[in-house]
Write a protein that holds these residues in place. Structure first.
Motif, PDB file in Angstrom:
ATOM      1  N   LEU A 159       0.830  -1.210   0.000  1.00 27.86           N
ATOM      2  CA  LEU A 159       0.000   0.000   0.000  1.00 27.86           C
ATOM      3  C   LEU A 159       0.859   1.251   0.000  1.00 27.86           C
ATOM      4  O   LEU A 159       0.557   2.241  -0.692  1.00 27.86           O
ATOM      5  N   SER A 160       1.948   1.230   0.777  1.00 29.53           N
ATOM      6  CA  SER A 160       2.844   2.379   0.836  1.00 29.53           C
ATOM      7  C   SER A 160       3.477   2.643  -0.528  1.00 29.53           C
ATOM      8  O   SER A 160       3.513   3.782  -1.003  1.00 29.53           O
ATOM      9  N   ALA A 161       3.970   1.584  -1.172  1.00 27.00           N
ATOM     10  CA  ALA A 161       4.574   1.736  -2.497  1.00 27.00           C
ATOM     11  C   ALA A 161       3.554   2.254  -3.500  1.00 27.00           C
ATOM     12  O   ALA A 161       3.853   3.131  -4.326  1.00 27.00           O
ATOM     13  N   LYS A 162       2.331   1.722  -3.436  1.00 26.69           N
ATOM     14  CA  LYS A 162       1.273   2.134  -4.369  1.00 26.69           C
ATOM     15  C   LYS A 162       0.938   3.613  -4.197  1.00 26.69           C
ATOM     16  O   LYS A 162       0.706   4.324  -5.188  1.00 26.69           O
ATOM     17  N   LEU A 163       0.941   4.087  -2.953  1.00 27.92           N
ATOM     18  CA  LEU A 163       0.665   5.501  -2.700  1.00 27.92           C
ATOM     19  C   LEU A 163       1.687   6.390  -3.404  1.00 27.92           C
ATOM     20  O   LEU A 163       1.330   7.381  -4.060  1.00 27.92           O
ATOM     21  N   GLY A 164       2.973   6.039  -3.281  1.00 23.93           N
ATOM     22  CA  GLY A 164       4.015   6.837  -3.925  1.00 23.93           C
ATOM     23  C   GLY A 164       3.908   6.831  -5.435  1.00 23.93           C
ATOM     24  O   GLY A 164       4.092   7.861  -6.101  1.00 23.93           O
ATOM     25  N   ILE A 165       3.583   5.665  -6.017  1.00 24.63           N
ATOM     26  CA  ILE A 165       3.477   5.548  -7.478  1.00 24.63           C
ATOM     27  C   ILE A 165       2.245   6.281  -7.992  1.00 24.63           C
ATOM     28  O   ILE A 165       2.309   7.026  -8.984  1.00 24.63           O
ATOM     29  N   ALA A 166       1.108   6.102  -7.334  1.00 24.16           N
ATOM     30  CA  ALA A 166      -0.155   6.649  -7.834  1.00 24.16           C
ATOM     31  C   ALA A 166      -0.264   8.156  -7.661  1.00 24.16           C
ATOM     32  O   ALA A 166      -0.875   8.839  -8.495  1.00 24.16           O
ATOM     33  N   THR A 167       0.308   8.686  -6.578  1.00 24.34           N
ATOM     34  CA  THR A 167       0.108  10.111  -6.268  1.00 24.34           C
ATOM     35  C   THR A 167       1.342  10.977  -6.471  1.00 24.34           C
ATOM     36  O   THR A 167       1.223  12.192  -6.579  1.00 24.34           O
ATOM     37  N   GLY A 168       2.529  10.360  -6.503  1.00 22.33           N
ATOM     38  CA  GLY A 168       3.750  11.155  -6.568  1.00 22.33           C
ATOM     39  C   GLY A 168       4.102  11.796  -5.235  1.00 22.33           C
ATOM     40  O   GLY A 168       5.032  12.601  -5.150  1.00 22.33           O
ATOM     41  N   SER A 169       3.377  11.444  -4.177  1.00 17.12           N
ATOM     42  CA  SER A 169       3.646  11.957  -2.825  1.00 17.12           C
ATOM     43  C   SER A 169       3.955  10.786  -1.909  1.00 17.12           C
ATOM     44  O   SER A 169       3.446   9.679  -2.108  1.00 17.12           O
ATOM     45  N   ASN A 170       4.784  11.032  -0.896  1.00 16.67           N
ATOM     46  CA  ASN A 170       5.008   9.982   0.094  1.00 16.67           C
ATOM     47  C   ASN A 170       4.008  10.135   1.233  1.00 16.67           C
ATOM     48  O   ASN A 170       3.254  11.111   1.290  1.00 16.67           O
ATOM     49  N   LEU A 171       3.992   9.174   2.131  1.00 16.27           N
ATOM     50  CA  LEU A 171       2.976   9.136   3.178  1.00 16.27           C
ATOM     51  C   LEU A 171       3.044  10.351   4.098  1.00 16.27           C
ATOM     52  O   LEU A 171       2.006  10.913   4.474  1.00 16.27           O
ATOM     53  N   ALA A 172       4.249  10.765   4.454  1.00 12.75           N
ATOM     54  CA  ALA A 172       4.384  11.927   5.336  1.00 12.75           C
ATOM     55  C   ALA A 172       3.853  13.194   4.658  1.00 12.75           C
ATOM     56  O   ALA A 172       3.200  14.025   5.307  1.00 12.75           O
ATOM     57  N   GLU A 173       4.101  13.345   3.363  1.00 12.26           N
ATOM     58  CA  GLU A 173       3.593  14.510   2.630  1.00 12.26           C
ATOM     59  C   GLU A 173       2.069  14.480   2.555  1.00 12.26           C
ATOM     60  O   GLU A 173       1.408  15.527   2.689  1.00 12.26           O
ATOM     61  N   PHE A 174       1.510  13.293   2.353  1.00 10.98           N
ATOM     62  CA  PHE A 174       0.046  13.184   2.340  1.00 10.98           C
ATOM     63  C   PHE A 174      -0.531  13.634   3.682  1.00 10.98           C
ATOM     64  O   PHE A 174      -1.511  14.389   3.727  1.00 10.98           O
ATOM     65  N   CYS A 175       0.060  13.165   4.772  1.00  9.56           N
ATOM     66  CA  CYS A 175      -0.425  13.545   6.105  1.00  9.56           C
ATOM     67  C   CYS A 175      -0.327  15.054   6.313  1.00  9.56           C
ATOM     68  O   CYS A 175      -1.257  15.676   6.838  1.00  9.56           O
ATOM     69  N   ARG A 176       0.786  15.638   5.881  1.00  7.88           N
ATOM     70  CA  ARG A 176       0.975  17.084   6.039  1.00  7.88           C
ATOM     71  C   ARG A 176      -0.088  17.872   5.274  1.00  7.88           C
ATOM     72  O   ARG A 176      -0.605  18.895   5.756  1.00  7.88           O
ATOM     73  N   ASP A 177      -0.467  17.394   4.096  1.00  7.65           N
ATOM     74  CA  ASP A 177      -1.407  18.122   3.245  1.00  7.65           C
ATOM     75  C   ASP A 177      -2.869  17.888   3.623  1.00  7.65           C
ATOM     76  O   ASP A 177      -3.722  18.744   3.365  1.00  7.65           O
ATOM     77  N   LEU A 184       7.145   2.025   6.557  1.00 12.89           N
ATOM     78  CA  LEU A 184       5.913   2.393   5.869  1.00 12.89           C
ATOM     79  C   LEU A 184       6.031   3.789   5.265  1.00 12.89           C
ATOM     80  O   LEU A 184       5.545   4.039   4.155  1.00 12.89           O
ATOM     81  N   TYR A 185       6.642   4.711   5.995  1.00  8.26           N
ATOM     82  CA  TYR A 185       6.883   6.044   5.438  1.00  8.26           C
ATOM     83  C   TYR A 185       7.903   5.978   4.299  1.00  8.26           C
ATOM     84  O   TYR A 185       7.745   6.615   3.256  1.00  8.26           O
ATOM     85  N   LEU A 186       8.958   5.217   4.490  1.00  8.07           N
ATOM     86  CA  LEU A 186      10.071   5.194   3.547  1.00  8.07           C
ATOM     87  C   LEU A 186       9.673   4.637   2.192  1.00  8.07           C
ATOM     88  O   LEU A 186      10.032   5.195   1.153  1.00  8.07           O
ATOM     89  N   HIS A 187       8.938   3.540   2.171  1.00  5.31           N
ATOM     90  CA  HIS A 187       8.658   2.854   0.908  1.00  5.31           C
ATOM     91  C   HIS A 187       7.906   3.748  -0.066  1.00  5.31           C
ATOM     92  O   HIS A 187       8.175   3.741  -1.273  1.00  5.31           O
ATOM     93  N   SER A 188       6.964   4.541   0.447  1.00  4.93           N
ATOM     94  CA  SER A 188       6.210   5.445  -0.432  1.00  4.93           C
ATOM     95  C   SER A 188       7.137   6.475  -1.073  1.00  4.93           C
ATOM     96  O   SER A 188       6.923   6.899  -2.212  1.00  4.93           O
ATOM     97  N   GLY A 189       8.182   6.879  -0.354  1.00  5.74           N
ATOM     98  CA  GLY A 189       9.137   7.835  -0.908  1.00  5.74           C
ATOM     99  C   GLY A 189      10.107   7.205  -1.891  1.00  5.74           C
ATOM    100  O   GLY A 189      10.526   7.842  -2.859  1.00  5.74           O
ATOM    101  N   LEU A 190      10.448   5.941  -1.664  1.00  8.99           N
ATOM    102  CA  LEU A 190      11.396   5.265  -2.554  1.00  8.99           C
ATOM    103  C   LEU A 190      10.800   5.040  -3.943  1.00  8.99           C
ATOM    104  O   LEU A 190      11.532   4.990  -4.936  1.00  8.99           O
ATOM    105  N   THR A 191       9.478   4.871  -4.019  1.00 10.11           N
ATOM    106  CA  THR A 191       8.831   4.678  -5.323  1.00 10.11           C
ATOM    107  C   THR A 191       8.362   5.994  -5.935  1.00 10.11           C
ATOM    108  O   THR A 191       7.896   6.016  -7.080  1.00 10.11           O
TER     109      THR A 191
END
Length: 425
Positions: A74-92, A218-225
């Motif tokens: 799910l974390s990887a999919k978030l980064g690929i689909a949105t271009g944002s990582n999990l921490a950025e999503f939370c901030r926004d 979980l935070y990292l994987h979204s950023g790596l993708t």
């Protein structure tokens, strides 16, 4: 072009259909994230689980690994689909007080992570070279920083370095399983037993979950993708998600097998006659007369590789978390210093190293629901994910996984405050 640039170009050509891409081309993010599932905290909890309870808690390792697979995907999919990582999503998306709370909790988790990683590398070096533990931590810090400098060469160099260390750790435990007298029937029963023998086993079980499903991973994987390939349309994103899911399954299956091998080795070597083994140092010294010098040496090599590699990955995650939540980036040496100072303080105070490792994993488990809940919210929203939103089944399983972790934490807190739990003595 450097290696990372050539990799990005090759990925884009494969996504566009100009070349036929191999799985190895898309392999990297999940491999880096997987090292978080083989860090020294796993050594501490798994040794205690195997030594004290034999194969009985293997099902916890299996369940935690399956939860990890889902949430890393799910974390990887978030980064690929949105271009944002999990921490950025939370901030926004979340209110400012919630964002600050999440950031502080994540920093606490990063410090607990560093505590485990530093102590693991330091214990290994101290036993191997006969140096004081505090000096082992200093050497681990220097080696970690030296590896982090390779990040300047781009993502691919770091993926190859971490991949090599993952391979080394896995190979060490393949060797251990050939040396240890394993009861494979008992191991199979432990994977399907679904039992918590007593109250201390619950603490170990929560520690296993915290050591396996790591908040910072979980935070990292979204950023790596996030920026690795730059898909230009939905079809390319779909291809990337498919490749990512396959990589997650393979990388975390390997990490899960390594964790199970840790428990199995400890159960085979210590449970009958040495069930009081609770410290990594004791495990090493006990392994030598029981299974020979080779088994003890392999154990140390895997521990040092685990400590160094997971410390590198933890620093990468900490930098991403800080930048994502508050939009602030600090020099890598300062980031390294901020999270490792508490580890030095703990050791300087004379706290038992292995017990500190186990406690750090319990802290991670207590923090874990925060990114899990955020991921469930993010990947379940169509306005965020579009067609990549979780299916109803995926969303239901993700919610159940989160509730399981919350329930374990609730039982642990009740136990801590003396509230009796039926069935646990």
């Amino acid at each position: 072009m450097n290696l990372s640039t050539r990799t990005t170009v090759a990925i884009r050509d494969a996504l566009a259909g100009r070349t036929r891409g191999s799985m190895l081309l898309f392999t990297g993010p999940a491999v880096i994230a997987s090292i978080a599932y083989m860090d020294p905290g796993n050594f501490a909890t798994n040794i205690q689980a195997g030594a004290r309870y034999g194969y009985a808690l293997l099902w916890v390792v299996l369940a935690a690994n399956l939860i990890a697979m889902l949430f890393q995907a799910l974390s990887a999919k978030l980064g690929i689909a949105t271009g944002s990582n999990l921490a950025e999503f939370c901030r926004d998306e979340f209110p400012r007080p919630v964002v600050w709370f999440m950031w502080v909790a994540s920093e606490i988790a990063a410090m607990a992570t560093d505590l485990a990683e530093f102590l693991g590398g330091a214990i290994g070096l101290a036993l191997l070279l006969g140096m004081p533990l505090i000096w082992g931590m200093a050497v681990t810090a220097v080696v970690t920083y030296a590896i982090l400098l390779f990040e300047r060469s781009g993502f691919r160099t770091m993926e190859l370095i971490i991949g090599a260390l993952v391979t080394l750790i896995g190979a060490c435990y393949v060797v251990e399983l050939f040396i240890a007298p394993v009861d494979w029937g008992g191991a199979a029963a432990g994977m399907t037993g679904f039992q918590i023998p007593d109250a201390f086993a619950l603490t170990i079980a929560v520690g296993i979950v915290g050591a396996t499903v790591m908040p910072h991973a979980l935070y990292l994987h979204s950023g790596l993708t996030q920026h690795r390939a730059g898909p230009v349309d939905t079809e390319q994103k779909r291809k990337l998600v498919n490749y990512s899911n396959r990589e997650v399954i393979v990388a975390l299956a390997i990490a899960g097998l390594v964790n199970m091998a840790m428990v199995i080795m400890a159960a085979a070597a210590f449970h009958l006659g040495h069930s009081d083994v609770a410290e990594i140092e004791t495990a090493y010294h006990t392994l030598t007369p029981l299974l020979g010098v080779a088994a003890a040496a392999v154990f140390l090599v895997s521990l040092i590789a685990s400590g160094v590699s997971s410390s590198v990955v933890g620093t990468m995650a900490g930098q991403m978390i800080m930048q994502g939540f508050i939009g602030f980036r600090i020099p890598i040496w300062l980031r390294r210093l901020v999270t490792m100072v508490p580890a030095f303080i703990v050791i300087a105070m004379g706290v038992d190293a292995t017990q500190a490792l186990v406690i750090s994993q319990v802290i991670l488990s207590l923090v874990l629901p925060i990114p899990m809940i955020a991921l469930v919210i993010a990947t379940g929203r169509r306005d965020v994910m579009g067609e990549f939103r979780n299916s109803r089944l995926t969303q239901a399983i993700a919610i159940l996984g989160t509730l399981l972790v919350l329930s374990l934490n609730g039982v642990l807190l009740a136990q801590t405050f003396g509230i009796p739990i039926p069935g646990l003595a």
